[in-house]
Every structure is written in C-alpha cells, then in structure tokens.
Design an enzyme around this catalytic site. Structure first.
Site, mmCIF file in Angstrom:
data_model
loop_
_atom_site.group_PDB
_atom_site.id
_atom_site.type_symbol
_atom_site.label_atom_id
_atom_site.label_comp_id
_atom_site.label_asym_id
_atom_site.label_seq_id
_atom_site.Cartn_x
_atom_site.Cartn_y
_atom_site.Cartn_z
ATOM 1 N N HIS A 48 -2.045 5.645 31.453
ATOM 2 C CA HIS A 48 -0.830 4.991 30.951
ATOM 3 C C HIS A 48 -0.846 3.525 31.400
ATOM 4 O O HIS A 48 -1.118 3.237 32.574
ATOM 5 C CB HIS A 48 0.423 5.705 31.476
ATOM 6 N N ILE A 51 1.933 16.137 23.672
ATOM 7 C CA ILE A 51 1.092 17.321 23.873
ATOM 8 C C ILE A 51 1.983 18.559 23.968
ATOM 9 O O ILE A 51 2.837 18.652 24.856
ATOM 10 C CB ILE A 51 0.238 17.176 25.165
ATOM 11 N N GLY A 94 -10.133 2.874 21.130
ATOM 12 C CA GLY A 94 -11.009 3.611 22.035
ATOM 13 C C GLY A 94 -11.752 2.762 23.039
ATOM 14 O O GLY A 94 -12.872 3.093 23.425
ATOM 15 N N LEU A 118 -1.865 9.046 21.308
ATOM 16 C CA LEU A 118 -0.425 8.846 21.150
ATOM 17 C C LEU A 118 0.211 10.024 20.412
ATOM 18 O O LEU A 118 0.820 9.875 19.350
ATOM 19 C CB LEU A 118 -0.173 7.508 20.443
HETATM 20 C C1 GAR Z 1 -4.335 1.955 26.247
HETATM 21 O O1 GAR Z 1 -3.724 0.786 26.724
HETATM 22 C C2 GAR Z 1 -3.694 3.178 26.871
HETATM 23 O O2 GAR Z 1 -3.331 2.992 28.198
HETATM 24 C C3 GAR Z 1 -2.485 3.349 25.992
HETATM 25 O O3 GAR Z 1 -2.963 3.114 24.692
HETATM 26 C C4 GAR Z 1 -4.025 2.146 24.760
HETATM 27 C C5 GAR Z 1 -5.223 2.675 23.995
HETATM 28 O O4 GAR Z 1 -6.249 1.725 23.928
HETATM 29 N N1 GAR Z 1 -1.892 4.651 26.169
HETATM 30 C C6 GAR Z 1 -0.574 4.873 26.133
HETATM 31 O O5 GAR Z 1 0.249 4.019 25.905
HETATM 32 C C7 GAR Z 1 -0.186 6.314 26.417
HETATM 33 N N2 GAR Z 1 1.223 6.428 26.647
HETATM 34 P P1 GAR Z 1 -7.750 2.127 23.622
HETATM 35 O O6 GAR Z 1 -7.732 3.000 22.365
HETATM 36 O O7 GAR Z 1 -8.441 0.823 23.353
HETATM 37 O O8 GAR Z 1 -8.329 2.859 24.813
#
Ligand code: GAR
Length: 200
Positions: free
Chosen positions: A110, A94, A12, A91
């Site tokens: 993304h 949806i 997060g 992840l």
């Molecule tokens: C982030 O890098 C986000 O862009 C990615 O997951 C990570 C979550 O980090 N999302 C994806 O890959 C969606 N396809 P966080 O929990 O520290 O924000």
C-alpha cells in the site's frame, strides 16, 4: 521453493521489482508461478509473459455477478497452488472466501504509511492526492498481511519517504515507488522465502 501468485491491475512496476530481485538472485528459493489481472489491458500481463510466467486475466466484465467473478478469481489462484499470494497494485476488494482459503498467505503493498491514507477510497494516485491535500511532510509505503478489512491486516514492513515542496500526486507516487515500494516488497518476499517471516 516458494511458489508465488502475483495479482495486478495496472502497469506492474512492483511486479517488475520482484522479477528484478529474483533474477539478480536477491530472492532465492522462490518463483512466480502465475500472474493474475482483473484488467485485460494491464501492462503487467505483458511483463509476466516477457518473463515466461503464465499470465491470466480474470475480469469482472466477463461474469454476470460479482459472486461468479469472485469464484473464478479463487479458482485461478487455487489452480496454481501458491504458497504466497502477492497483491502488487491489485485494485480489487478481496472476498472473504479467498482470505480464508489463503489465511496469512496474502500480502499487499500500500502506498502510504498505514494507518494514514488507507482504507476505502484510498488506492493508487488518490492516496498521494490525500497526502498532498493534508500537507503531511512524510509519507511512505507499507507491506501488510491481508485480512477481511481494507488495509487492516498485520503490518510487516514500512518505509518512510519525504514529501517535497511542489510535489504533484504523480511526482510523489513515483518517489514513493522508487524509495519505498520497489524496496520493501521484494525484501519482504525474500524474508518469507528465507523463512524469516512465517506465513500460513
Ligand atoms: C502501487 O503504487 C501500489 O502501491 C498501489 O497501486 C500502485 C500499482 O502500481 N496499490 C494500492 O493503492 C492498493 N491499495 P504498479 O502497477 O506499477 O505496481
């Protein structure tokens, strides 16, 4: 007041960047009304509670079928009556019913420059592994509206980040977060809260 529901799966840090922007007054007229995670152990839920936000876990593990999980996820989103749903490292695929219920009201961050390194199988660290394997010199992050496809919705914002010699997936992930994700996600929410970007 723009009511925001944020969906998260892991640490997060993007959620943290949104709180920082709200608390610094960079985003005005907006409030996170609920944080939902599919993962009971997500540190993002602790972050939400620390900021006084209602933090809810809707895990597929607690449902017999995917349909039941999808229904519970939609119900949890509807319950907090959001104007905007932000997928900040969520992840989960949806389901169509959620997309149609919140048509043009769901945005996703993304960690690549879409249309590169996106779609099925490209999430989290796997995106950065793909970038390093291919040897591209520039990557970045994208904020886009969510439609029925995977990472196919209308692009709202992008920011490029250089790939450096000797990068590992983790080092690159951190740079993409610091130099792109934590900037363009709060900025996009600000533009939506200010009415500069139309939703719905
Ligand atoms: C982030 O890098 C986000 O862009 C990615 O997951 C990570 C979550 O980090 N999302 C994806 O890959 C969606 N396809 P966080 O929990 O520290 O924000």
């Amino acid at each position: 007041m723009l009511k925001i529901c944020v969906c998260v799966s892991g640490g997060g840090t993007n959620l943290g960047a949104i709180y920082d922007a709200l608390e610094a007054g960079k985003i005005k007229n907006a409030q996170i009304v609920r944080v939902i995670s599919n993962n009971a152990g997500a540190y993002a839920l602790t972050r939400a509670k620390d900021h006084g936000t209602e933090a809810v876990c809707v895990s597929p593990k607690n449902f017999e079928t995917r349909e039941e999980f999808n229904k519970a996820l939609l119900a949890s989103m509807k319950e907090c009556n959001p104007d905007l749903v932000v997928l900040a490292g969520f992840l989960v695929n949806i389901p169509g019913e959620i997309i149609s219920t919140f048509r043009n009201r769901i945005i996703n961050i993304h960690p690549s420059l879409i249309p590169s390194f996106c779609g099925p199988g490209f999430y989290g660290l796997k995106v950065h592994e793909g970038v390093l394997e291919r040897g591209v010199k520039v990557t970045g992050a994208t904020v886009h509206f969510v439609d029925e496809g995977i990472d196919t919705g209308k692009i709202i914002a992008q920011k490029a980040v250089n790939v450096e010699e000797g990068d590992t997936p983790k080092v690159l992930q951190q740079r993409v977060m610091e130099q792109a994700e934590w900037i363009i996600l709060p900025e996009t929410i600000k533009r939506i809260a200010d009415g500069e970007i139309k939703i719905g």
